[in-house]
Design an enzyme around this catalytic site. Structure first.
Site, short mmCIF file in Angstrom:
data_model
loop_
_atom_site.label_atom_id
_atom_site.label_comp_id
_atom_site.label_asym_id
_atom_site.label_seq_id
_atom_site.Cartn_x
_atom_site.Cartn_y
_atom_site.Cartn_z
N GLN A 45 0.94 -1.21 -0.03
CA GLN A 45 0.03 -0.20 -0.10
C GLN A 45 0.70 1.22 0.17
OE1 GLN A 45 -2.87 -1.54 3.38
NE2 GLN A 45 -4.11 -0.24 1.91
N HIS A 65 -0.85 -4.80 -13.23
CA HIS A 65 -0.16 -4.88 -14.46
C HIS A 65 -0.97 -5.42 -15.70
CE1 HIS A 65 3.84 -3.95 -12.23
NE2 HIS A 65 3.11 -2.92 -12.34
N ASP A 78 2.71 0.76 -7.91
CA ASP A 78 4.19 0.74 -8.59
C ASP A 78 5.02 1.95 -7.64
OD1 ASP A 78 3.42 -1.02 -10.39
OD2 ASP A 78 3.68 0.38 -12.22
N ARG A 103 3.20 -0.27 13.17
CA ARG A 103 3.17 -1.47 12.48
C ARG A 103 3.36 -1.56 10.83
NH1 ARG A 103 -2.57 -4.44 11.31
NH2 ARG A 103 -1.54 -6.11 10.30
N HIS A 148 1.06 -9.55 4.61
CA HIS A 148 -0.17 -8.52 4.39
C HIS A 148 -0.43 -8.57 3.14
CE1 HIS A 148 -2.52 -4.84 6.36
NE2 HIS A 148 -2.90 -5.05 4.95
N ASN A 192 -2.07 -11.02 8.12
CA ASN A 192 -3.18 -9.92 8.45
C ASN A 192 -4.33 -10.41 7.83
OD1 ASN A 192 -3.88 -6.98 8.92
ND2 ASN A 192 -4.49 -7.13 6.70
N GLU A 193 -5.43 -10.40 8.62
CA GLU A 193 -6.75 -10.75 7.98
C GLU A 193 -6.95 -11.87 7.17
OE1 GLU A 193 -8.42 -7.02 6.57
OE2 GLU A 193 -8.67 -6.01 8.27
N GLU A 404 -5.59 -2.38 13.90
CA GLU A 404 -6.01 -1.47 12.83
C GLU A 404 -7.56 -0.90 13.36
OE1 GLU A 404 -6.48 -2.72 8.71
OE2 GLU A 404 -4.55 -4.06 8.94
C1 BGC Z 1 -6.77 -3.97 5.55
C2 BGC Z 1 -5.86 -2.67 5.01
C3 BGC Z 1 -7.01 -1.67 4.53
C4 BGC Z 1 -8.01 -1.40 5.43
C5 BGC Z 1 -9.01 -0.26 4.88
C6 BGC Z 1 -7.89 -3.48 6.25
O1 BGC Z 1 -8.70 -4.61 5.95
O2 BGC Z 1 -6.02 -4.66 6.63
O3 BGC Z 1 -4.92 -3.04 4.35
O4 BGC Z 1 -6.19 -0.64 4.16
O5 BGC Z 1 -8.70 -2.50 5.84
O6 BGC Z 1 -9.67 -0.93 4.03
#
Ligand code: BGC
Length: 499
Positions: A45, A65, A78, A103, A148, A192-193, A404
């Site tokens: 990101q 791409h 990119d 983080r 992630h 992550n998630e 988060e």
């Molecule tokens: C993700 C992030 C994302 C955020 C907002 C979370 O589910 O871990 O990468 O930017 O949500 O959408």
């Protein structure tokens, strides 16, 4: 310090001219001593440098791409916020705001261009080492997310998270990063998630957007491999790296729902919304095995579909034991709340089952809930408190860190972001209630995101950052938004009380 608070309370009472004050106890307006404030990002990101210094391609490089229209406005990562080249500026800003923790995630293909440990890219190793050193020099604790969402493309080419071999490959990657960074990093998020990772298989919400005709089956295979990979990394750390004294968890995600009405069917739907999403991953780790109602429901639906085996493949007893107990704290990702009603969302014309249709809830929002810029986003401060309470009750009051939590706007007012301040102030206020009123063990809050960044399918239009990034400027100029200034004061207040 107690004396100081007592004097303060006396002086407030004095000013009000009354011996009885209606103000809440001072402790309810402050977080407990030692509470951590942090900010977070993820490699794809923000980093850019998509092919810099030997980095290999990952599934997001590939999809943006090969299929630019996959993302709004044909955006890609990119260059993104170019943090690969500007990390020192980022760390300086983190220090300016006063964050105690950062983080961030490792780009797997930057460290291992083809995903395997037989080909290590030294500049990738150095990039994260430099970032970690820069953070520590400023007294900011790194919390490192190992994965992630940016899987090396070479691993996707052998089936990605659908291939059981990924469990061994992830363990080897984790081994390398614990060995390399573990002396300096004391906080780890393995994955992550995991729930959202399943939404890139059998669904096209995220890369790789693959195996679309296998939904209802592939998500459960992917989830199984994610849980086993997480557990392997955790067990490895216990065996080989426990002397590093770090703490590990996953960052859990899903839908948090409250019942749309007080009908029993809707109350059950809200419970399913939780158990089939957050619970799908948290239950095996904190209790053992998938939630029993989830297993029963998918087994039954599979039977009604005429299958002789459930689409939810069971764990063996050894696997249940291997996964149970593999978190030192609960890493909570929480943004919004949904209303759940019993039923199956009919908006999809696809008659085949999916993990979403198995859940059996229709999601809506209360019209009074304020919007964020992202389509799914509603501001519901009370939701975070209910959610934390649910975690305390389900899993025996574990230590919780909100890893988060944050707000999206469209950025039309540049650094003027009162919606984000309102969001943070109210959500943080509810978290204090979780601690003082509900007795839950919440130890920290990490705002997502530190910077405006590539918001996956939403490209650069949804802005989650405390700090604005000018994506039209080659210097990717960073400017603190009003919310970043607000956050600095908020954290500073805590320092005043607790230093
Ligand atoms: C993700 C992030 C994302 C955020 C907002 C979370 O589910 O871990 O990468 O930017 O949500 O959408």
């Amino acid at each position: 310090m107690d004396l100081f608070l007592t004097l303060l309370a006396i002086s407030i009472v004095g000013v009000c001219g009354s011996t009885k004050t209606e103000l809440p106890p001072i402790s309810h307006t402050m977080f407990p001593e030692g509470f951590i404030f942090g900010a977070a990002t993820a490699s794809y990101q923000i980093e850019g440098g998509w092919n810099a210094d030997g980095k290999g391609p990952n599934i997001w490089d590939n999809i943006t791409h090969e299929r630019p229209s996959f993302v709004d406005n044909n955006d890609n990562g990119d260059v993104a916020a170019d943090s690969y080249h500007r990390y020192k500026e980022d760390v300086q800003l983190l220090e300016n705001i006063g964050f105690q923790m950062y983080r961030f995630s490792l780009s797997w293909a930057r460290i291992l261009p083809n995903g395997r440990v037989n080909n290590v890219n030294q500049p990738g190793i150095d990039y994260y080492m430099n970032l970690i050193d820069e953070l520590l020099a400023k007294g900011i604790q790194p919390m490192v997310t190992i994965y992630h969402w940016d899987l090396p493309q070479d691993l996707e080419d052998i089936g990605g998270w659908t291939n059981p071999e990924i469990v061994n490959i992830f363990e080897e990657f984790a081994d390398l990063v614990f060995q390399t960074y573990g002396d300096k990093v004391k906080w780890w998020i393995t994955i992550n998630e995991a729930f959202m990772v399943t939404r890139g298989y059998g669904a096209d919400m995220f890369a790789p957007a693959a195996y679309l005709d296998l939904h209802g089956i592939v998500e459960y295979q992917v989830a199984r491999n994610l849980l086993l990979a997480h557990a392997r990394a955790y067990r490895l750390y216990q065996k080989k790296y426990s002397h590093q004294n770090g703490k590990l968890s996953m960052a859990f995600a899903g839908y948090f729902c409250i019942p749309a009405t007080d009908h029993l069917a809707d109350i059950a739907a809200a419970e399913r919304c939780y158990q089939h999403t957050y619970g799908w991953f948290a239950h095996p780790i904190f209790v053992g095995d998938y939630p029993s109602e989830m297993k029963k429901r998918i087994d039954l639906i599979s039977k009604l579909e005429g299958r002789n085996a459930s689409r939810l493949p069971p764990f063996t007893q050894d696997e249940i034991d291997e996964i149970r107990g593999t978190a030192d704290f609960y890493g909570l990702n929480h943004y919004t709340t949904n209303l759940a009603a019993d039923g199956v969302d009919q908006s999809s014309s696809d008659p085949n089952p999916s993990s979403a249709s198995d859940t059996g809830f229709i999601s809506s929002a209360d019209p009074s809930w304020p919007d964020g810029a992202a389509s799914w986003f509603k501001v519901v401060p009370q939701g975070i408190r209910l959610h934390v309470k649910k975690i305390c009750e389900e899993y025996g009051n574990p230590e919780i860190i909100v890893v988060e939590n944050g707000y999206s706007e469209d950025g039309s007012n540049f650094t003027h972001d009162p919606g984000r301040i309102y969001f943070l102030e109210t959500y943080l206020g509810e978290l204090r209630e979780s601690i003082y009123t509900d007795g839950c063990n919440v130890r920290g809050h990490i705002t997502y995101s530190f910077l405006d960044s590539f918001e996956w399918k939403g490209g650069y239009m949804d802005k989650f950052g405390l700090v604005s990034v000018d994506f039209n400027n080659p210097n990717r100029t960073r400017t603190m938004k009003n919310s970043a200034h607000w956050m600095r004061n908020y954290i500073e207040m805590h320092k005043i009380y607790y230093q």
